[in-house]
Design a protein around this motif. Sequence first.
Motif, PDB file in Angstrom:
ATOM      1  N   SER A   8       0.835  -1.196   0.000  1.00  0.00           N
ATOM      2  CA  SER A   8       0.000   0.000   0.000  1.00  0.00           C
ATOM      3  C   SER A   8       0.874   1.251   0.000  1.00  0.00           C
ATOM      4  O   SER A   8       2.066   1.202   0.316  1.00  0.00           O
ATOM      5  CB  SER A   8      -0.904   0.006   1.229  1.00  0.00           C
ATOM      6  OG  SER A   8      -0.130   0.232   2.407  1.00  0.00           O
ATOM      7  N   TYR A   9       0.258   2.380  -0.327  1.00  0.00           N
ATOM      8  CA  TYR A   9       0.991   3.649  -0.336  1.00  0.00           C
ATOM      9  C   TYR A   9       1.526   3.970   1.058  1.00  0.00           C
ATOM     10  O   TYR A   9       2.661   4.433   1.203  1.00  0.00           O
ATOM     11  CB  TYR A   9       0.080   4.776  -0.837  1.00  0.00           C
ATOM     12  CG  TYR A   9       0.784   6.116  -0.929  1.00  0.00           C
ATOM     13  CD1 TYR A   9       1.669   6.390  -1.972  1.00  0.00           C
ATOM     14  CD2 TYR A   9       0.567   7.092   0.032  1.00  0.00           C
ATOM     15  CE1 TYR A   9       2.330   7.608  -2.052  1.00  0.00           C
ATOM     16  CE2 TYR A   9       1.220   8.321  -0.036  1.00  0.00           C
ATOM     17  CZ  TYR A   9       2.093   8.571  -1.087  1.00  0.00           C
ATOM     18  OH  TYR A   9       2.750   9.784  -1.156  1.00  0.00           O
ATOM     19  N   ASP A  10       0.715   3.722   2.084  1.00  0.00           N
ATOM     20  CA  ASP A  10       1.177   3.987   3.451  1.00  0.00           C
ATOM     21  C   ASP A  10       2.376   3.121   3.808  1.00  0.00           C
ATOM     22  O   ASP A  10       3.319   3.580   4.458  1.00  0.00           O
ATOM     23  CB  ASP A  10       0.044   3.746   4.453  1.00  0.00           C
ATOM     24  CG  ASP A  10      -1.002   4.853   4.419  1.00  0.00           C
ATOM     25  OD1 ASP A  10      -0.725   5.912   3.819  1.00  0.00           O
ATOM     26  OD2 ASP A  10      -2.099   4.642   4.975  1.00  0.00           O
ATOM     27  N   ASP A  11       2.340   1.848   3.399  1.00  0.00           N
ATOM     28  CA  ASP A  11       3.475   0.965   3.675  1.00  0.00           C
ATOM     29  C   ASP A  11       4.734   1.459   2.964  1.00  0.00           C
ATOM     30  O   ASP A  11       5.851   1.310   3.478  1.00  0.00           O
ATOM     31  CB  ASP A  11       3.169  -0.465   3.227  1.00  0.00           C
ATOM     32  CG  ASP A  11       2.161  -1.152   4.137  1.00  0.00           C
ATOM     33  OD1 ASP A  11       1.998  -0.694   5.284  1.00  0.00           O
ATOM     34  OD2 ASP A  11       1.528  -2.122   3.693  1.00  0.00           O
ATOM     35  N   THR A  17       5.479   4.590   2.331  1.00  0.00           N
ATOM     36  CA  THR A  17       5.904   5.942   2.697  1.00  0.00           C
ATOM     37  C   THR A  17       5.987   6.213   4.188  1.00  0.00           C
ATOM     38  O   THR A  17       6.652   7.170   4.602  1.00  0.00           O
ATOM     39  CB  THR A  17       4.938   6.978   2.085  1.00  0.00           C
ATOM     40  OG1 THR A  17       3.607   6.735   2.564  1.00  0.00           O
ATOM     41  CG2 THR A  17       4.945   6.897   0.566  1.00  0.00           C
ATOM     42  N   GLU A  18       5.325   5.404   5.027  1.00  0.00           N
ATOM     43  CA  GLU A  18       5.258   5.715   6.450  1.00  0.00           C
ATOM     44  C   GLU A  18       6.235   4.869   7.256  1.00  0.00           C
ATOM     45  O   GLU A  18       6.318   3.667   7.075  1.00  0.00           O
ATOM     46  CB  GLU A  18       3.834   5.492   6.983  1.00  0.00           C
ATOM     47  CG  GLU A  18       2.780   6.376   6.324  1.00  0.00           C
ATOM     48  CD  GLU A  18       3.024   7.852   6.570  1.00  0.00           C
ATOM     49  OE1 GLU A  18       3.500   8.208   7.667  1.00  0.00           O
ATOM     50  OE2 GLU A  18       2.741   8.651   5.662  1.00  0.00           O
ATOM     51  N   SER A  50      10.334   2.392   5.883  1.00  0.00           N
ATOM     52  CA  SER A  50       9.576   2.405   4.637  1.00  0.00           C
ATOM     53  C   SER A  50      10.517   2.639   3.468  1.00  0.00           C
ATOM     54  O   SER A  50      11.632   3.157   3.620  1.00  0.00           O
ATOM     55  CB  SER A  50       8.513   3.499   4.677  1.00  0.00           C
ATOM     56  OG  SER A  50       9.110   4.787   4.694  1.00  0.00           O
TER      57      SER A  50
END
Length: 753
Positions: free
Chosen positions: A40-43, A45-46, A50
């Motif tokens: 996912s995008y959160d995985d 970037t966060e 990451s």
Amino acid sequence: MTASIQVLRTIKPPLRWVPEQREFTRSFLESKSRDPNGPSYDDLTEGPESVLQEAQRILGRCLPPTETGNAETGLVVGYVQSGKTLSFETVIALARDNGYGVVIVLAGTKNNLLDQSEERLKKDFGIDDGDDHWYHLHNPTSTQKSQIETKVAAWQRKPTKKALLITVLKHGGWLEKLATVLKSVKLEGVPSLIIDDESDQASLNTKAARIKAGLAAITDISTTYKSILKLRAVLPHHSYLQYTATPQAMLLLAQTDFLNPNFAELVTPGDAYTGGKEFFKGDPGLIVDIPLTQVPTPTRALTSPPKTLLESFRSFLLVAAHHSLTRQRGPKPKDRNRSMMVHPAVATRSHKQYKAWLDKARKTLKATLEQLHASNPAAAEALFKSEYDSLAKTFPDIRPLSELVAELVDEVFDELDIVEINGTKDAEAKVKWKTTRYWVLVGGAKLDRGYTVEGLCTTYMPRPLGTSPAADTLQQRARFFGYKAPYLGLCRVYVQATVKAAFTEYIEHEEFVRSALAGNRGKPLSDWRRDFILTELLKPTRANVVGLGTRRIPVNGWLVPDALQNDDNAAEANRKLLAVVVPKWTQAYGQPVNAATLLTGISSSPHDVIEAVPLRAVLEDFLLEVRVRNARDAEEHSAMLIALASMLAADSTLKVDVFLMNRLQEGYRTRVAGHGLPAANRYAPINQYFSQSAGTVNDSKHCFKDRISLQLRRFNLGKHQRDPSTADVKDVTWFALNVPSKLRKALLIEARK
């Protein structure tokens, strides 16, 4: 994102600058998050581990785009098949967003690797779709000089114009051509980045060992290395990032080597990653032994397909059938492929033989199943019963055998391709993964490092370990690592027992190196002393690129310091340490008992034992505190500490039996000439540690076969063999450590000068 920037600004040691995620990086990571197989995008970037934040750390160690200065060289270490390409793609995206005008990717030593990297970069960066951020060139030559000049000039006028992305084969000839054309382009004020993918392969100076030994001049360098230096020389403002899963070669370069990295950063794999620990230290059912009798040798050709080859093929067919029954369908199916890799040897003639065996096996199985499936389904299932039972033990959710056999007949055989991947003319065609779902790839060197096999679940690798193999070369054969957690129980790796042992022992070495790099993350690597745990089965890398002095120390059997008296202050500190530690252990772990009551074959002994002192206490109370000042002793002591710490990490319950030799009454030993000193010198090494006089108990037998033993002593040292009255150095604390063979380690250490 503001919070992330604040975190990056607090990293120690501090980054040289903090790259920011802007339009292109955000768009790139969003597109990766839409990939059916992607996180996912959160995985992405966060969090500090990451992909984005690690890429920001990596680029933030490089030369800032707004500053001039000496070129920067960095090492980036991941695991095999762990996401290194995604990492350097993100670094490139950040470079584009933060003012870099030229990015060069050294994309492998073989055309299939270059093609693989190029296709991914063009797809992920939208280059073939007319993206406005990049102008891509493949292996450019002087005929493209005007194009390069035009694009660079346009970028200099307006950095929002397309930046230059160059992919080039890591080959002396192509690198020379690139250096020549770039030399004629005005690149002052153009921040540039070089990504060297699989940087330990081909890039390094293969004459480094000869230079170190004085057999070659420092200017005598290998072709590809020379070409890389030429390329770097024509880029006035650049950083060079070495990406690899096997950093041994780079870590053993001479400090003066032009490719010696200044810093190291790590690529952390996601939770779904499965590597050496999962395969070789996890479920034992994943690794299957290939008996020696089923491996061809120069003197023993195989006249029929090995039994384990056919077993592995049947196992793969069942996995393919399970995938066919459970796969996601649609225009963009997730986890599209399942593959088998057969890696018999480098020689292409063996590839043809194994492919012929597999082609025949497919034809025979297909015909047999088509005949039996309708008339005698039980007989059809019996052909696969053994392999099915094995898979069911490690993957209980596998579909029923009857369904799998039916799916083989209905779907899998029609969707299966068996191909050679090697350097022969008829095998150069690329595998087009989208054309069919199930593949068996047979090959050698082209299936080694850097090559991604989509959905690889079954590996058949009869290729032997070889004589004195390199650790990094062995690890790069592990194409079966990767993001396989959802179907790990369906994976199988068929190897010889010696290869399995080498992989198993390599894991400890890899984790040790990685943890040392983590401890030195971002720090100057020149300050890190290279001490590696390394199995005796392996050498760290090919010898010709090693420019650093190293020494292998086995931590196995007795380890005895040579000259504990060569520093008066240290000798006094060791006396005080001994006076404290023995009463402390006696109080905590029990009164000493006579060694003869514990050791078999010894009727009487002048020595006592404190039994079962925790290894942690021995390390913390004594071995980490004792002063060892002689350079060679210090090397061995360092190796011993590293090995014991590794043992303790694996088993926190380990105990040590502490022998109080002569109940700590002063014994007498002479000194001998050594270390450049005459025997009369008070700092000359001890003559012998173990007493072997006639009629005495052999002190070297005072240890236990299955546990670590520590001997503590006090010595007076003199010049004459049988005259203790000549002792001129009094009350020197000495010790010796015995490591039983079952706990043995081998350390490769950087030699002290």
